[in-house]
Design a protein around this motif. Structure first.
Motif, PDB file in Angstrom:
ATOM      1  N   HIS A  65       0.648  -0.576   0.305  1.00 48.58           N
ATOM      2  CA  HIS A  65      -0.109   0.184   0.231  1.00 48.58           C
ATOM      3  C   HIS A  65       0.785   1.101  -0.545  1.00 48.58           C
ATOM      4  N   ALA A  66       1.783   1.317   1.035  1.00 51.45           N
ATOM      5  CA  ALA A  66       2.747   2.163   0.550  1.00 51.45           C
ATOM      6  C   ALA A  66       3.384   2.650  -0.606  1.00 51.45           C
ATOM      7  N   GLU A  67       4.057   1.387  -1.442  1.00 55.64           N
ATOM      8  CA  GLU A  67       4.618   1.208  -2.556  1.00 55.64           C
ATOM      9  C   GLU A  67       2.982   2.405  -3.412  1.00 55.64           C
ATOM     10  N   GLN A  68       2.270   2.055  -3.066  1.00 53.76           N
ATOM     11  CA  GLN A  68       1.259   2.324  -4.258  1.00 53.76           C
ATOM     12  C   GLN A  68       0.918   3.838  -3.770  1.00 53.76           C
ATOM     13  N   ILE A  69       1.122   4.633  -2.763  1.00 50.26           N
ATOM     14  CA  ILE A  69       0.870   5.759  -2.466  1.00 50.26           C
ATOM     15  C   ILE A  69       2.670   6.563  -2.810  1.00 50.26           C
ATOM     16  N   ARG A  70       4.016   5.968  -2.595  1.00 48.26           N
ATOM     17  CA  ARG A  70       5.056   6.403  -3.346  1.00 48.26           C
ATOM     18  C   ARG A  70       4.530   6.699  -5.009  1.00 48.26           C
ATOM     19  N   SER A  71       4.391   5.723  -5.132  1.00 43.70           N
ATOM     20  CA  SER A  71       3.923   5.369  -7.244  1.00 43.70           C
ATOM     21  C   SER A  71       3.240   6.975  -6.719  1.00 43.70           C
ATOM     22  N   LYS A  72       1.543   6.708  -6.573  1.00 49.30           N
ATOM     23  CA  LYS A  72       1.035   7.597  -6.836  1.00 49.30           C
ATOM     24  C   LYS A  72       1.958   9.768  -7.102  1.00 49.30           C
ATOM     25  N   MET A  73       2.770   9.640  -6.071  1.00 52.55           N
ATOM     26  CA  MET A  73       3.387  10.527  -5.243  1.00 52.55           C
ATOM     27  C   MET A  73       3.931  10.920  -7.284  1.00 52.55           C
ATOM     28  N   ILE A  74       4.741  10.419  -6.984  1.00 51.14           N
ATOM     29  CA  ILE A  74       5.871   9.818  -8.567  1.00 51.14           C
ATOM     30  C   ILE A  74       5.184  10.552  -9.761  1.00 51.14           C
ATOM     31  N   SER A  75       4.186   9.782  -9.865  1.00 43.59           N
ATOM     32  CA  SER A  75       3.581  10.062 -10.957  1.00 43.59           C
ATOM     33  C   SER A  75       2.601  11.407 -10.846  1.00 43.59           C
ATOM     34  N   THR A  76       2.269  11.913  -9.841  1.00 47.97           N
ATOM     35  CA  THR A  76       1.485  13.530 -10.015  1.00 47.97           C
ATOM     36  C   THR A  76       2.230  14.493 -10.237  1.00 47.97           C
ATOM     37  N   LEU A  77       3.739  13.856  -9.592  1.00 46.41           N
ATOM     38  CA  LEU A  77       4.414  15.327  -9.725  1.00 46.41           C
ATOM     39  C   LEU A  77       5.573  15.223 -11.031  1.00 46.41           C
ATOM     40  N   THR A  78       5.101  13.484 -11.687  1.00 48.50           N
ATOM     41  CA  THR A  78       5.667  13.640 -12.858  1.00 48.50           C
ATOM     42  C   THR A  78       4.815  14.452 -14.054  1.00 48.50           C
ATOM     43  N   ILE A  79       3.950  14.314 -14.047  1.00 48.97           N
ATOM     44  CA  ILE A  79       3.023  14.921 -14.478  1.00 48.97           C
ATOM     45  C   ILE A  79       2.276  15.984 -15.055  1.00 48.97           C
ATOM     46  N   GLN A  80       2.613  16.730 -13.518  1.00 50.88           N
ATOM     47  CA  GLN A  80       2.582  18.613 -13.173  1.00 50.88           C
ATOM     48  C   GLN A  80       4.331  19.062 -13.556  1.00 50.88           C
ATOM     49  N   LEU A  81       5.592  18.040 -13.901  1.00 52.95           N
ATOM     50  CA  LEU A  81       6.720  17.987 -14.641  1.00 52.95           C
ATOM     51  C   LEU A  81       6.584  18.764 -15.794  1.00 52.95           C
ATOM     52  N   ASN A  82       5.421  17.692 -16.489  1.00 53.89           N
ATOM     53  CA  ASN A  82       5.950  17.073 -18.356  1.00 53.89           C
ATOM     54  C   ASN A  82       4.858  18.181 -18.484  1.00 53.89           C
ATOM     55  N   GLY A  83       3.656  19.133 -17.845  1.00 51.85           N
ATOM     56  CA  GLY A  83       2.705  19.631 -18.506  1.00 51.85           C
ATOM     57  C   GLY A  83       2.952  20.261 -19.542  1.00 51.85           C
ATOM     58  N   SER A  84       3.259  21.506 -19.798  1.00 50.17           N
ATOM     59  CA  SER A  84       3.030  21.528 -21.606  1.00 50.17           C
ATOM     60  C   SER A  84       3.815  21.594 -22.243  1.00 50.17           C
ATOM     61  N   ILE A  85       5.265  20.254 -22.278  1.00 49.40           N
ATOM     62  CA  ILE A  85       6.002  20.278 -22.685  1.00 49.40           C
ATOM     63  C   ILE A  85       5.537  19.398 -24.318  1.00 49.40           C
ATOM     64  N   PRO A  86       4.948  18.642 -24.313  1.00 47.54           N
ATOM     65  CA  PRO A  86       3.936  17.486 -25.495  1.00 47.54           C
ATOM     66  C   PRO A  86       3.545  18.868 -26.414  1.00 47.54           C
ATOM     67  N   ILE A  87       2.466  20.328 -26.117  1.00 48.39           N
ATOM     68  CA  ILE A  87       2.021  21.546 -26.519  1.00 48.39           C
ATOM     69  C   ILE A  87       3.815  22.297 -27.107  1.00 48.39           C
ATOM     70  N   ILE A  88       4.704  21.983 -26.379  1.00 47.90           N
ATOM     71  CA  ILE A  88       6.095  22.548 -27.392  1.00 47.90           C
ATOM     72  C   ILE A  88       6.482  22.109 -28.261  1.00 47.90           C
ATOM     73  N   GLN A  89       6.864  20.717 -27.870  1.00 48.04           N
ATOM     74  CA  GLN A  89       7.420  19.993 -29.171  1.00 48.04           C
ATOM     75  C   GLN A  89       6.331  20.062 -30.065  1.00 48.04           C
ATOM     76  N   ALA A  90       4.577  19.683 -29.736  1.00 48.65           N
ATOM     77  CA  ALA A  90       4.017  20.278 -31.057  1.00 48.65           C
ATOM     78  C   ALA A  90       3.964  21.294 -32.459  1.00 48.65           C
ATOM     79  N   LEU A  91       3.762  22.223 -31.098  1.00 48.50           N
ATOM     80  CA  LEU A  91       4.492  23.585 -31.603  1.00 48.50           C
ATOM     81  C   LEU A  91       5.763  23.666 -32.510  1.00 48.50           C
ATOM     82  N   VAL A  92       7.075  22.887 -32.146  1.00 45.69           N
ATOM     83  CA  VAL A  92       8.054  22.567 -32.598  1.00 45.69           C
ATOM     84  C   VAL A  92       8.061  22.052 -34.026  1.00 45.69           C
TER      85      VAL A  92
END
Length: 171
Positions: A65-92
């Motif tokens: 259960h703790a490992e799943q919470i850890r994975s969720k925290m990492i995934s949530t922060l990774t999504i926030q990190l990536n943010g608009s990078i796919p849009i930037i790549q499309a504009l490029v």
């Protein structure tokens, strides 16, 4: 300042309407790049510290259960990190395509001049050739600068994710 604005106006008139679209695209792309850079350099640190603080406050860090919470925290922060990078790549990717469209419209103008005045009038063909080459150059410059920036952003996101995974270890 007035001379600068007149130079920009002359440049956009020389490059045609497609150059304005390319300019707007590059402006939006760099706004998104600056937003991502500010997020990575300033705001992400606060979110990362908060996640580490929440993780360290947990008593159980080794169960499934703790490992799943850890994975969720990492995934949530990774999504926030990536943010608009796919849009930037499309504009490029769009920059050189719009430059190509400017090339085609400029060449159409050259062919129109050739059809009206014949193929021997080099002066009248020169404006069409410049309308063909300037948008191509602008599209390539925008794409190259965006590629460098998006590569830096992607590398920074991977580094920050690795640091986050290290900070949220099972101890």
């Amino acid at each position: 300042m007035i001379e600068f604005l007149e130079a920009i106006r002359d440049f956009t008139e020389t490059g045609g309407q497609v150059l304005l679209v390319i300019g707007l695209l590059i402006f939006v792309m760099w706004l998104l790049i600056l937003e991502r850079a500010l997020y990575l350099l300033i705001w992400h640190k606060n979110f990362s510290k908060e996640a580490v603080k929440v993780w360290k406050a947990r008593e159980d860090r080794s169960s499934w259960h703790a490992e799943q919470i850890r994975s969720k925290m990492i995934s949530t922060l990774t999504i926030q990190l990536n943010g608009s990078i796919p849009i930037i790549q499309a504009l490029v990717a769009l920059c050189p395509l719009l430059g190509l469209m400017g090339t085609v419209t400029g060449m159409i103008e050259v062919f129109d001049v050739m059809a009206i005045s014949g193929s021997g009038n080099a002066r009248s063909m020169a404006s069409g050739v410049s309308k063909a080459t300037i948008p191509t150059m602008a599209g390539m410059v925008g794409a190259l600068s965006g590629v460098f920036a998006s590569t830096w952003l992607n590398r920074k996101v991977k580094t920050e994710r690795a640091h986050l995974e290290e900070a949220l270890i099972k101890r």
